[in-house]
Design a protein around this motif. Structure first.
Motif, PDB file in Angstrom:
ATOM      1  N   PHE A   1      -7.288  77.533  48.296  1.00 32.69           N
ATOM      2  CA  PHE A   1      -7.566  76.948  46.989  1.00 32.69           C
ATOM      3  C   PHE A   1      -6.505  75.927  46.558  1.00 32.69           C
ATOM      4  O   PHE A   1      -6.809  74.955  45.869  1.00 32.69           O
ATOM      5  N   HIS A   2      -5.272  76.121  46.987  1.00 33.47           N
ATOM      6  CA  HIS A   2      -4.177  75.230  46.587  1.00 33.47           C
ATOM      7  C   HIS A   2      -4.401  73.784  46.999  1.00 33.47           C
ATOM      8  O   HIS A   2      -3.824  72.870  46.416  1.00 33.47           O
ATOM      9  N   PHE A   3      -5.257  73.541  48.003  1.00 36.21           N
ATOM     10  CA  PHE A   3      -5.486  72.172  48.459  1.00 36.21           C
ATOM     11  C   PHE A   3      -6.124  71.296  47.384  1.00 36.21           C
ATOM     12  O   PHE A   3      -6.051  70.074  47.455  1.00 36.21           O
TER      13      PHE A   3
ATOM     14  N   TRP B   1      -5.002  70.829  44.482  1.00 33.71           N
ATOM     15  CA  TRP B   1      -3.950  70.089  43.781  1.00 33.71           C
ATOM     16  C   TRP B   1      -2.772  69.686  44.669  1.00 33.71           C
ATOM     17  O   TRP B   1      -1.964  68.867  44.282  1.00 33.71           O
ATOM     18  N   THR B   2      -2.680  70.251  45.901  1.00 36.74           N
ATOM     19  CA  THR B   2      -1.561  69.882  46.768  1.00 36.74           C
ATOM     20  C   THR B   2      -1.880  68.730  47.714  1.00 36.74           C
ATOM     21  O   THR B   2      -1.001  68.260  48.423  1.00 36.74           O
ATOM     22  N   SER B   3      -3.128  68.303  47.745  1.00 38.86           N
ATOM     23  CA  SER B   3      -3.487  67.167  48.590  1.00 38.86           C
ATOM     24  C   SER B   3      -4.432  66.251  47.830  1.00 38.86           C
ATOM     25  O   SER B   3      -5.003  66.623  46.812  1.00 38.86           O
ATOM     26  N   GLY B   4      -4.558  65.062  48.333  1.00 39.34           N
ATOM     27  CA  GLY B   4      -5.430  64.092  47.690  1.00 39.34           C
ATOM     28  C   GLY B   4      -5.777  62.972  48.654  1.00 39.34           C
ATOM     29  O   GLY B   4      -5.306  62.937  49.791  1.00 39.34           O
ATOM     30  N   ILE B   5      -6.568  62.048  48.178  1.00 37.79           N
ATOM     31  CA  ILE B   5      -6.970  60.912  49.003  1.00 37.79           C
ATOM     32  C   ILE B   5      -5.977  59.793  48.785  1.00 37.79           C
ATOM     33  O   ILE B   5      -5.699  59.381  47.663  1.00 37.79           O
ATOM     34  N   SER B   6      -5.432  59.317  49.879  1.00 39.89           N
ATOM     35  CA  SER B   6      -4.442  58.249  49.829  1.00 39.89           C
ATOM     36  C   SER B   6      -5.068  56.987  50.408  1.00 39.89           C
ATOM     37  O   SER B   6      -5.655  57.003  51.482  1.00 39.89           O
ATOM     38  N   LYS B   7      -4.922  55.883  49.669  1.00 38.85           N
ATOM     39  CA  LYS B   7      -5.473  54.613  50.140  1.00 38.85           C
ATOM     40  C   LYS B   7      -4.360  53.808  50.803  1.00 38.85           C
ATOM     41  O   LYS B   7      -3.310  53.578  50.232  1.00 38.85           O
ATOM     42  N   ASN B   8      -4.620  53.409  52.029  1.00 36.04           N
ATOM     43  CA  ASN B   8      -3.686  52.590  52.783  1.00 36.04           C
ATOM     44  C   ASN B   8      -4.458  51.346  53.206  1.00 36.04           C
ATOM     45  O   ASN B   8      -5.082  51.319  54.251  1.00 36.04           O
ATOM     46  N   GLY B   9      -4.429  50.334  52.356  1.00 32.89           N
ATOM     47  CA  GLY B   9      -5.244  49.146  52.600  1.00 32.89           C
ATOM     48  C   GLY B   9      -6.698  49.489  52.371  1.00 32.89           C
ATOM     49  O   GLY B   9      -7.080  49.945  51.308  1.00 32.89           O
ATOM     50  N   GLU B  10      -7.518  49.294  53.395  1.00 36.53           N
ATOM     51  CA  GLU B  10      -8.933  49.623  53.294  1.00 36.53           C
ATOM     52  C   GLU B  10      -9.219  51.048  53.755  1.00 36.53           C
ATOM     53  O   GLU B  10     -10.310  51.557  53.550  1.00 36.53           O
ATOM     54  N   ASN B  11      -8.242  51.677  54.388  1.00 44.12           N
ATOM     55  CA  ASN B  11      -8.433  53.032  54.914  1.00 44.12           C
ATOM     56  C   ASN B  11      -8.086  54.082  53.867  1.00 44.12           C
ATOM     57  O   ASN B  11      -7.151  53.916  53.089  1.00 44.12           O
TER      58      ASN B  11
ATOM     59  N   LYS C   1       4.459  65.428  45.568  1.00 46.77           N
ATOM     60  CA  LYS C   1       5.315  66.568  45.242  1.00 46.77           C
ATOM     61  C   LYS C   1       5.163  67.729  46.222  1.00 46.77           C
ATOM     62  O   LYS C   1       6.014  68.599  46.287  1.00 46.77           O
ATOM     63  N   PHE C   2       4.091  67.729  46.999  1.00 44.11           N
ATOM     64  CA  PHE C   2       3.790  68.870  47.864  1.00 44.11           C
ATOM     65  C   PHE C   2       3.828  68.520  49.345  1.00 44.11           C
ATOM     66  O   PHE C   2       3.270  69.231  50.173  1.00 44.11           O
ATOM     67  N   HIS C   3       4.511  67.442  49.691  1.00 46.28           N
ATOM     68  CA  HIS C   3       4.555  66.993  51.087  1.00 46.28           C
ATOM     69  C   HIS C   3       5.105  68.088  52.011  1.00 46.28           C
ATOM     70  O   HIS C   3       4.521  68.378  53.064  1.00 46.28           O
ATOM     71  N   GLN C   4       6.226  68.694  51.643  1.00 44.09           N
ATOM     72  CA  GLN C   4       6.828  69.712  52.496  1.00 44.09           C
ATOM     73  C   GLN C   4       5.899  70.919  52.668  1.00 44.09           C
ATOM     74  O   GLN C   4       5.751  71.440  53.767  1.00 44.09           O
TER      75      GLN C   4
ATOM     76  N   GLU D   1       2.655  69.589  54.816  1.00 48.06           N
ATOM     77  CA  GLU D   1       2.929  69.046  56.144  1.00 48.06           C
ATOM     78  C   GLU D   1       3.810  69.943  57.014  1.00 48.06           C
ATOM     79  O   GLU D   1       3.679  69.923  58.234  1.00 48.06           O
ATOM     80  N   GLU D   2       4.706  70.720  56.417  1.00 46.31           N
ATOM     81  CA  GLU D   2       5.646  71.500  57.221  1.00 46.31           C
ATOM     82  C   GLU D   2       5.422  73.005  57.133  1.00 46.31           C
ATOM     83  O   GLU D   2       5.507  73.708  58.140  1.00 46.31           O
ATOM     84  N   ILE D   3       5.148  73.518  55.955  1.00 45.69           N
ATOM     85  CA  ILE D   3       5.037  74.968  55.784  1.00 45.69           C
ATOM     86  C   ILE D   3       3.619  75.458  56.048  1.00 45.69           C
ATOM     87  O   ILE D   3       3.412  76.437  56.773  1.00 45.69           O
ATOM     88  N   TRP D   4       2.627  74.787  55.461  1.00 48.51           N
ATOM     89  CA  TRP D   4       1.259  75.280  55.553  1.00 48.51           C
ATOM     90  C   TRP D   4       0.711  75.369  56.976  1.00 48.51           C
ATOM     91  O   TRP D   4      -0.014  76.327  57.295  1.00 48.51           O
TER      92      TRP D   4
END
Length: 171
Positions: free
Chosen positions: A23-25, A27-37, A45-48, A51-54
């Motif tokens: 369920f935490h996903f 608010w801990t993740s989202g859609i990131s726009k990198n140009g057109e992608n 705030k939740f990168h660690q 990306e590292e713990i989960w």
């Protein structure tokens, strides 16, 4: 012990549990726009966590924990099957004597054909249990065999990436 009602309850409980774990996903993740992608990435705030713990929590829940439980239970099943087989061999010798005495005492209640039929039915029941045990062990060992490469890959990749990252920082 196992019926449709209980199976539905267990499935519902597992679905709720998996939903709660992930369920935490929301608010801990989202859609990131990198140009057109666009990509699903960890919130800043939740990168660690993402990306590292989960990945380790995920690997534990879906791979390492089931692997350990199934391995332990299989070892216990194999031990009990071996113990039952040795007990059966020990009893087979004494059973012949007992059946001989019981048959002579109970001739007015049971004839030899009935005793032989009972022995065959007991033998069939043992065979059915043996087949079921073999099936369960085969399925669970197959699970272990097929998930082992994933477990090894998760561990090796983690340490490999750590090593590469530390080499690029030094170099």
């Amino acid at each position: 012990m196992c019926n449709t009602s209980r199976a539905k309850k267990v499935i519902a409980l597992l679905a709720v549990l998996m939903f709660a774990i992930n369920f935490h996903f929301f608010w801990t993740s989202g859609i990131s726009k990198n140009g057109e992608n666009e990509a699903c990435m960890a919130a800043p705030k939740f990168h660690q966590l993402v990306e590292e713990i989960w990945p380790w929590v995920d690997a534990f829940i879906y791979s390492f924990f089931p692997f350990g439980v199934i391995m332990t239970l299989n070892a216990l099943i194999v031990r009990e099957v071996a113990r039952a087989r040795s007990n059966r061999l020990l009893m087979a010798g004494s059973e012949q004597v007992v059946y001989g005495m019981d048959a002579s005492r109970a001739t007015d209640q049971l004839n030899t054909a009935q005793i032989q039929m009972q022995q065959r039915n007991n033998s069939r029941a043992r065979d059915d249990k043996s087949k079921l045990t073999a099936l369960l062990l085969t399925v669970s060992f197959t699970f272990l065999l097929l998930t082992l490469p994933n477990n090894i890959s998760l561990i090796v990749t983690h340490f490999w990436n750590k090593r590469v990252a530390s080499n690029t920082e030094v170099g």
